[in-house]
Scaffold this motif. Structure first.
Motif, PDB file in Angstrom:
ATOM      1  N   VAL A  24     -62.995 -65.125 -31.475  1.00  0.00           N
ATOM      2  CA  VAL A  24     -61.698 -65.431 -30.871  1.00  0.00           C
ATOM      3  C   VAL A  24     -60.878 -64.163 -30.703  1.00  0.00           C
ATOM      4  O   VAL A  24     -60.270 -63.922 -29.648  1.00  0.00           O
ATOM      5  CB  VAL A  24     -60.925 -66.458 -31.724  1.00  0.00           C
ATOM      6  N   ASP A  25     -60.840 -63.335 -31.744  1.00  0.00           N
ATOM      7  CA  ASP A  25     -60.072 -62.087 -31.667  1.00  0.00           C
ATOM      8  C   ASP A  25     -60.550 -61.213 -30.511  1.00  0.00           C
ATOM      9  O   ASP A  25     -59.745 -60.600 -29.808  1.00  0.00           O
ATOM     10  CB  ASP A  25     -60.186 -61.322 -32.986  1.00  0.00           C
ATOM     11  N   ALA A  26     -61.866 -61.155 -30.320  1.00  0.00           N
ATOM     12  CA  ALA A  26     -62.419 -60.319 -29.248  1.00  0.00           C
ATOM     13  C   ALA A  26     -62.039 -60.858 -27.876  1.00  0.00           C
ATOM     14  O   ALA A  26     -61.686 -60.093 -26.964  1.00  0.00           O
ATOM     15  CB  ALA A  26     -63.940 -60.240 -29.382  1.00  0.00           C
ATOM     16  N   VAL A  27     -62.097 -62.173 -27.712  1.00  0.00           N
ATOM     17  CA  VAL A  27     -61.733 -62.776 -26.424  1.00  0.00           C
ATOM     18  C   VAL A  27     -60.237 -62.610 -26.163  1.00  0.00           C
ATOM     19  O   VAL A  27     -59.819 -62.236 -25.066  1.00  0.00           O
ATOM     20  CB  VAL A  27     -62.127 -64.271 -26.391  1.00  0.00           C
ATOM     21  N   ARG A  28     -59.431 -62.871 -27.177  1.00  0.00           N
ATOM     22  CA  ARG A  28     -57.983 -62.759 -27.001  1.00  0.00           C
ATOM     23  C   ARG A  28     -57.577 -61.337 -26.662  1.00  0.00           C
ATOM     24  O   ARG A  28     -56.693 -61.123 -25.820  1.00  0.00           O
ATOM     25  CB  ARG A  28     -57.261 -63.220 -28.265  1.00  0.00           C
ATOM     26  N   ALA A  29     -58.196 -60.367 -27.303  1.00  0.00           N
ATOM     27  CA  ALA A  29     -57.859 -58.971 -27.026  1.00  0.00           C
ATOM     28  C   ALA A  29     -58.144 -58.615 -25.579  1.00  0.00           C
ATOM     29  O   ALA A  29     -57.348 -57.929 -24.922  1.00  0.00           O
ATOM     30  CB  ALA A  29     -58.628 -58.047 -27.964  1.00  0.00           C
ATOM     31  N   GLN A  30     -59.274 -59.091 -25.060  1.00  0.00           N
ATOM     32  CA  GLN A  30     -59.624 -58.796 -23.674  1.00  0.00           C
ATOM     33  C   GLN A  30     -58.699 -59.516 -22.701  1.00  0.00           C
ATOM     34  O   GLN A  30     -58.237 -58.936 -21.715  1.00  0.00           O
ATOM     35  CB  GLN A  30     -61.071 -59.199 -23.402  1.00  0.00           C
ATOM     36  N   LEU A  31     -58.413 -60.791 -22.975  1.00  0.00           N
ATOM     37  CA  LEU A  31     -57.526 -61.543 -22.095  1.00  0.00           C
ATOM     38  C   LEU A  31     -56.109 -60.978 -22.142  1.00  0.00           C
ATOM     39  O   LEU A  31     -55.410 -60.919 -21.124  1.00  0.00           O
ATOM     40  CB  LEU A  31     -57.524 -63.024 -22.474  1.00  0.00           C
ATOM     41  N   ARG A  32     -55.679 -60.540 -23.340  1.00  0.00           N
ATOM     42  CA  ARG A  32     -54.350 -59.939 -23.466  1.00  0.00           C
ATOM     43  C   ARG A  32     -54.269 -58.656 -22.647  1.00  0.00           C
ATOM     44  O   ARG A  32     -53.250 -58.366 -22.019  1.00  0.00           O
ATOM     45  CB  ARG A  32     -54.049 -59.656 -24.936  1.00  0.00           C
ATOM     46  N   ALA A  33     -55.354 -57.900 -22.639  1.00  0.00           N
ATOM     47  CA  ALA A  33     -55.388 -56.674 -21.839  1.00  0.00           C
ATOM     48  C   ALA A  33     -55.282 -56.991 -20.350  1.00  0.00           C
ATOM     49  O   ALA A  33     -54.786 -56.172 -19.570  1.00  0.00           O
ATOM     50  CB  ALA A  33     -56.678 -55.903 -22.111  1.00  0.00           C
ATOM     51  N   ASP A  34     -55.733 -58.189 -19.975  1.00  0.00           N
ATOM     52  CA  ASP A  34     -55.633 -58.625 -18.582  1.00  0.00           C
ATOM     53  C   ASP A  34     -54.358 -59.432 -18.332  1.00  0.00           C
ATOM     54  O   ASP A  34     -54.231 -60.115 -17.315  1.00  0.00           O
ATOM     55  CB  ASP A  34     -56.848 -59.480 -18.212  1.00  0.00           C
ATOM     56  N   GLY A 172     -65.957 -59.988 -24.435  1.00  0.00           N
ATOM     57  CA  GLY A 172     -65.634 -59.481 -23.105  1.00  0.00           C
ATOM     58  C   GLY A 172     -66.260 -60.315 -22.002  1.00  0.00           C
ATOM     59  O   GLY A 172     -65.644 -60.563 -20.959  1.00  0.00           O
ATOM     60  N   GLU A 173     -67.486 -60.751 -22.229  1.00  0.00           N
ATOM     61  CA  GLU A 173     -68.168 -61.565 -21.229  1.00  0.00           C
ATOM     62  C   GLU A 173     -67.481 -62.914 -21.045  1.00  0.00           C
ATOM     63  O   GLU A 173     -67.282 -63.380 -19.912  1.00  0.00           O
ATOM     64  CB  GLU A 173     -69.633 -61.760 -21.637  1.00  0.00           C
ATOM     65  N   LEU A 174     -67.094 -63.553 -22.162  1.00  0.00           N
ATOM     66  CA  LEU A 174     -66.419 -64.847 -22.041  1.00  0.00           C
ATOM     67  C   LEU A 174     -65.061 -64.684 -21.371  1.00  0.00           C
ATOM     68  O   LEU A 174     -64.692 -65.482 -20.500  1.00  0.00           O
ATOM     69  CB  LEU A 174     -66.257 -65.495 -23.416  1.00  0.00           C
ATOM     70  N   ALA A 175     -64.315 -63.655 -21.757  1.00  0.00           N
ATOM     71  CA  ALA A 175     -63.009 -63.423 -21.144  1.00  0.00           C
ATOM     72  C   ALA A 175     -63.139 -63.205 -19.645  1.00  0.00           C
ATOM     73  O   ALA A 175     -62.330 -63.718 -18.854  1.00  0.00           O
ATOM     74  CB  ALA A 175     -62.334 -62.218 -21.805  1.00  0.00           C
ATOM     75  N   ALA A 176     -64.171 -62.455 -19.225  1.00  0.00           N
ATOM     76  CA  ALA A 176     -64.368 -62.195 -17.801  1.00  0.00           C
ATOM     77  C   ALA A 176     -64.649 -63.485 -17.033  1.00  0.00           C
ATOM     78  O   ALA A 176     -64.121 -63.703 -15.934  1.00  0.00           O
ATOM     79  CB  ALA A 176     -65.513 -61.203 -17.604  1.00  0.00           C
ATOM     80  N   LEU A 177     -65.474 -64.364 -17.611  1.00  0.00           N
ATOM     81  CA  LEU A 177     -65.783 -65.616 -16.930  1.00  0.00           C
ATOM     82  C   LEU A 177     -64.588 -66.559 -16.908  1.00  0.00           C
ATOM     83  O   LEU A 177     -64.360 -67.268 -15.916  1.00  0.00           O
ATOM     84  CB  LEU A 177     -66.975 -66.298 -17.598  1.00  0.00           C
ATOM     85  N   MET A 178     -63.818 -66.589 -18.006  1.00  0.00           N
ATOM     86  CA  MET A 178     -62.621 -67.428 -18.023  1.00  0.00           C
ATOM     87  C   MET A 178     -61.625 -66.965 -16.961  1.00  0.00           C
ATOM     88  O   MET A 178     -61.010 -67.776 -16.260  1.00  0.00           O
ATOM     89  CB  MET A 178     -61.978 -67.401 -19.407  1.00  0.00           C
ATOM     90  N   THR A 179     -61.453 -65.652 -16.847  1.00  0.00           N
ATOM     91  CA  THR A 179     -60.532 -65.110 -15.856  1.00  0.00           C
ATOM     92  C   THR A 179     -61.013 -65.420 -14.446  1.00  0.00           C
ATOM     93  O   THR A 179     -60.239 -65.829 -13.580  1.00  0.00           O
ATOM     94  CB  THR A 179     -60.380 -63.592 -16.034  1.00  0.00           C
TER      95      THR A 179
END
Length: 206
Positions: A24-34, A172-179
């Motif tokens: 979760v922390d890894a996904v949130r960090a990437q989404l927050r950066a976006d 990072g991969e999950l965040a990219a697909l969610m975005t």
């Protein structure tokens, strides 16, 4: 944007929940950066075990279980983590996903993870979990994360494929697909799945 986490750990504290939290922390960090902070909801299956069993017998979910199913089926992205028992996902994990209507997770990006006492069971990710979510027509990210007992004490990012690196890559991969899913205009189900599969093929992570 909603990120739902399903943790099938049975103990407290749980290495399964610990891995889920790191993901979760890894996904949130990437989404927050976006510039897109997700709403995170955690489903602890240990707390729903009796309700899952009752629903399998009666066909009627108690309100708390119904809310958990809704949290999963309405998510923009899923993180699912299970302990390994007898070389596969736990019975509780499978029983919960047996309650999900076929098609309800079509096109949903999913990050799969598992924990176990030995690295020998890491193939559960590819031989059991990935086929399960393929059957549910989810889009599973390329990097699956397995954490054996020795991984928690390993040297971290000094290893190119150590647990922290794998967590960051998968997040990072999950965040990219969610975005990508959130930015795409409404389409029919088949178009959505095809577009997400194409997005996976284009992913590049160092």
């Amino acid at each position: 944007m909603k990120l739902t986490v399903v943790s099938a750990g049975l103990s407290t504290p749980s290495s399964t929940r610990l891995l889920a939290d790191r993901l979760v922390d890894a996904v949130r960090a990437q989404l927050r950066a976006d510039h897109d902070e997700p709403i995170v909801e955690v489903v602890e299956l240990r707390e729903l075990a009796r309700s899952v069993a009752d629903h399998l017998v009666t066909g009627f979910p108690p309100p708390r279980l119904a809310s958990a199913v809704e949290a999963v089926t309405s998510a923009d992205g899923l993180i699912v983590v299970t302990p390994v028992f007898t070389a596969s996902y736990s019975g509780l994990f499978k029983s919960f996903f047996d309650l999900i209507d076929p098609g309800a997770l079509t096109g949903t990006p999913v990050l799969i993870g598992a924990t176990g006492g030995t690295a020998r069971h890491s193939l559960v990710l590819e031989h059991a979990m990935r086929p399960l979510f393929a059957y549910l027509r989810s889009v599973v990210v390329p990097t699956a994360v397995y954490a054996a007992s020795e991984d928690w004490g390993a040297g971290g990012d000094e290893y190119a494929d150590g647990l922290p690196s794998r967590i960051l890559r998968a997040g990072g991969e999950l965040a990219a697909l969610m975005t990508a899913r959130g930015n795409r205009p409404a389409a029919d189900t088949e178009d959505e799945v095809t577009a997400l599969e194409r997005q996976i093929a284009d992913l590049r992570f160092d």
